[in-house]
Design a protein around this motif. Structure first.
Motif, mmCIF file in Angstrom:
data_model
loop_
_atom_site.group_PDB
_atom_site.id
_atom_site.type_symbol
_atom_site.label_atom_id
_atom_site.label_comp_id
_atom_site.label_asym_id
_atom_site.label_seq_id
_atom_site.Cartn_x
_atom_site.Cartn_y
_atom_site.Cartn_z
ATOM 1 N N ALA A 35 0.805 -1.369 -0.028
ATOM 2 C CA ALA A 35 -0.088 0.208 -0.248
ATOM 3 C C ALA A 35 0.764 1.021 0.022
ATOM 4 C CB ALA A 35 -0.940 0.067 1.294
ATOM 5 N N ALA A 36 1.720 1.251 0.685
ATOM 6 C CA ALA A 36 2.859 2.362 0.735
ATOM 7 C C ALA A 36 3.654 2.528 -0.395
ATOM 8 C CB ALA A 36 4.024 2.348 2.038
ATOM 9 N N ARG A 37 3.931 1.548 -1.271
ATOM 10 C CA ARG A 37 4.298 1.542 -2.428
ATOM 11 C C ARG A 37 3.651 2.276 -3.226
ATOM 12 N NH1 ARG A 37 5.429 -3.483 -3.423
ATOM 13 N NH2 ARG A 37 7.285 -3.374 -2.076
ATOM 14 N N GLU A 38 2.401 1.773 -3.599
ATOM 15 C CA GLU A 38 1.506 2.152 -4.308
ATOM 16 C C GLU A 38 0.938 3.685 -4.109
ATOM 17 O OE1 GLU A 38 -1.149 2.579 -7.484
ATOM 18 O OE2 GLU A 38 0.352 1.126 -6.965
ATOM 19 N N MET A 39 1.026 4.210 -2.925
ATOM 20 C CA MET A 39 0.752 5.306 -2.503
ATOM 21 C C MET A 39 1.981 6.412 -3.118
ATOM 22 S SD MET A 39 0.272 7.146 1.071
ATOM 23 C CE MET A 39 1.833 6.712 1.711
ATOM 24 N N PHE A 40 2.914 5.872 -2.798
ATOM 25 C CA PHE A 40 4.256 6.988 -3.305
ATOM 26 C C PHE A 40 4.149 6.821 -4.918
ATOM 27 C CE2 PHE A 40 5.889 6.174 1.059
ATOM 28 C CZ PHE A 40 5.944 7.448 1.570
ATOM 29 N N HIS A 41 3.854 5.940 -5.629
ATOM 30 C CA HIS A 41 3.858 5.724 -6.947
ATOM 31 C C HIS A 41 2.943 6.748 -7.349
ATOM 32 C CE1 HIS A 41 4.144 4.285 -11.114
ATOM 33 N NE2 HIS A 41 2.574 4.125 -11.048
ATOM 34 N N GLN A 42 1.784 6.492 -6.720
ATOM 35 C CA GLN A 42 0.810 7.584 -7.155
ATOM 36 C C GLN A 42 1.173 9.262 -7.025
ATOM 37 O OE1 GLN A 42 -3.012 6.675 -5.084
ATOM 38 N NE2 GLN A 42 -3.238 4.660 -6.133
ATOM 39 N N ILE A 43 1.816 9.556 -5.878
ATOM 40 C CA ILE A 43 2.074 10.566 -5.462
ATOM 41 C C ILE A 43 3.427 11.104 -6.569
ATOM 42 C CG2 ILE A 43 3.519 11.881 -3.778
ATOM 43 C CD1 ILE A 43 2.280 10.537 -1.563
ATOM 44 N N SER A 44 4.265 10.019 -6.775
ATOM 45 C CA SER A 44 5.155 10.443 -7.678
ATOM 46 C C SER A 44 4.539 11.022 -9.132
ATOM 47 C CB SER A 44 6.228 9.297 -8.021
ATOM 48 O OG SER A 44 6.991 9.419 -8.785
ATOM 49 N N THR A 45 3.600 10.015 -9.550
ATOM 50 C CA THR A 45 3.007 10.262 -10.989
ATOM 51 C C THR A 45 2.172 11.592 -10.887
ATOM 52 O OG1 THR A 45 2.646 7.935 -11.147
ATOM 53 C CG2 THR A 45 1.282 9.382 -12.479
ATOM 54 N N LYS A 46 1.649 12.002 -9.775
ATOM 55 C CA LYS A 46 0.855 13.218 -9.933
ATOM 56 C C LYS A 46 1.691 14.331 -9.671
ATOM 57 C CE LYS A 46 -3.445 11.784 -10.421
ATOM 58 N NZ LYS A 46 -4.136 12.046 -11.346
ATOM 59 N N LEU A 47 2.843 14.111 -9.075
ATOM 60 C CA LEU A 47 3.911 15.273 -9.150
ATOM 61 C C LEU A 47 4.550 15.566 -10.216
ATOM 62 C CD1 LEU A 47 5.160 17.156 -6.940
ATOM 63 C CD2 LEU A 47 7.081 15.463 -6.666
ATOM 64 N N ASN A 48 4.853 14.450 -10.930
ATOM 65 C CA ASN A 48 5.416 14.518 -12.466
ATOM 66 C C ASN A 48 4.512 15.264 -13.341
ATOM 67 O OD1 ASN A 48 7.959 13.572 -11.721
ATOM 68 N ND2 ASN A 48 7.343 11.403 -12.252
ATOM 69 N N GLU A 49 3.195 14.716 -13.364
ATOM 70 C CA GLU A 49 2.114 15.407 -13.925
ATOM 71 C C GLU A 49 2.107 16.975 -13.886
ATOM 72 O OE1 GLU A 49 -1.435 13.250 -13.401
ATOM 73 O OE2 GLU A 49 -0.613 11.536 -14.355
ATOM 74 N N GLY A 50 2.142 17.484 -12.471
ATOM 75 C CA GLY A 50 1.879 18.687 -12.195
ATOM 76 C C GLY A 50 3.173 19.492 -12.609
ATOM 77 N N LEU A 51 4.251 18.974 -12.198
ATOM 78 C CA LEU A 51 5.674 19.652 -12.883
ATOM 79 C C LEU A 51 5.567 19.800 -14.607
ATOM 80 C CD1 LEU A 51 8.345 17.940 -10.484
ATOM 81 C CD2 LEU A 51 7.302 20.507 -10.509
ATOM 82 N N SER A 52 5.292 18.842 -15.197
ATOM 83 C CA SER A 52 5.025 18.783 -16.509
ATOM 84 C C SER A 52 3.923 19.869 -17.089
ATOM 85 C CB SER A 52 4.572 17.555 -17.208
ATOM 86 O OG SER A 52 4.433 17.568 -18.486
ATOM 87 N N GLN A 53 2.801 19.785 -16.256
ATOM 88 C CA GLN A 53 1.823 20.863 -16.586
ATOM 89 C C GLN A 53 2.227 22.364 -16.306
ATOM 90 O OE1 GLN A 53 -1.882 20.382 -14.256
ATOM 91 N NE2 GLN A 53 -3.098 21.392 -16.072
ATOM 92 N N GLN A 54 2.984 22.527 -15.220
ATOM 93 C CA GLN A 54 3.532 23.967 -14.823
ATOM 94 C C GLN A 54 4.734 24.205 -15.832
ATOM 95 O OE1 GLN A 54 5.264 23.856 -10.971
ATOM 96 N NE2 GLN A 54 5.524 26.240 -11.091
ATOM 97 N N GLN A 55 5.245 23.379 -16.361
ATOM 98 C CA GLN A 55 6.401 23.638 -17.358
ATOM 99 C C GLN A 55 5.620 24.293 -18.656
ATOM 100 O OE1 GLN A 55 9.047 20.463 -18.627
ATOM 101 N NE2 GLN A 55 10.470 21.628 -19.239
ATOM 102 N N GLN A 56 4.934 23.448 -19.041
ATOM 103 C CA GLN A 56 3.860 23.762 -20.176
ATOM 104 C C GLN A 56 3.255 25.071 -20.199
ATOM 105 O OE1 GLN A 56 1.355 20.394 -20.860
ATOM 106 N NE2 GLN A 56 2.906 18.850 -21.484
ATOM 107 N N THR A 57 2.764 25.421 -18.814
ATOM 108 C CA THR A 57 2.086 26.588 -18.722
ATOM 109 C C THR A 57 3.308 27.918 -18.628
ATOM 110 O OG1 THR A 57 0.468 25.691 -17.466
ATOM 111 C CG2 THR A 57 0.827 27.904 -17.160
ATOM 112 N N ALA A 58 4.437 27.641 -18.000
ATOM 113 C CA ALA A 58 5.529 28.446 -18.220
ATOM 114 C C ALA A 58 5.860 28.675 -19.759
ATOM 115 C CB ALA A 58 6.702 28.175 -17.293
#
Length: 100
Positions: A35-58
């Motif tokens: 469960a912890a591994r899955e949670m960290f995977h989801q956090i990592s995925t969302k963080l990467n998506e957010g950073l990518s979106q922020q970079q696209q916006t910038a």
């Protein structure tokens, strides 16, 4: 009665502790790790998506600002050319008036 309870307590204690440890090792800890591994995977995925979106916006904002700057420079260039022509025309008119 008390002696019987004490004997039952002592005889059950060790198997219960072993069963508890076994359950922790074989069920609880692996489930928690998964469960912890899955949670960290989801956090990592969302963080990467957010950073990518922020970079696209910038990038989009930078492109928009660059386009606005180009338009302003073009407008300034046009105004400068118009002013240069007006100065040239006035210079020619002044020269013509002096020759009278």
């Amino acid at each position: 009665k008390v002696e019987l309870m004490q004997i039952v307590k002592e005889s059950v204690r060790e198997p219960v502790i072993k069963a508890f440890h076994q359950t922790m090792r074989e069920v609880v800890i692996p489930t928690y790790e998964s469960a912890a591994r899955e949670m960290f995977h989801q956090i990592s995925t969302k963080l990467n998506e957010g950073l990518s979106q922020q970079q696209q916006t910038a990038t989009l904002m930078a492109q928009t600002e660059a386009n606005a700057t180009r338009q302003q420079l073009h407008a300034m260039s046009t105004a400068f050319e118009t002013s240069s022509r007006a100065v040239q025309t006035l210079t020619e008119e002044v020269s013509a008036l002096r020759s009278f």
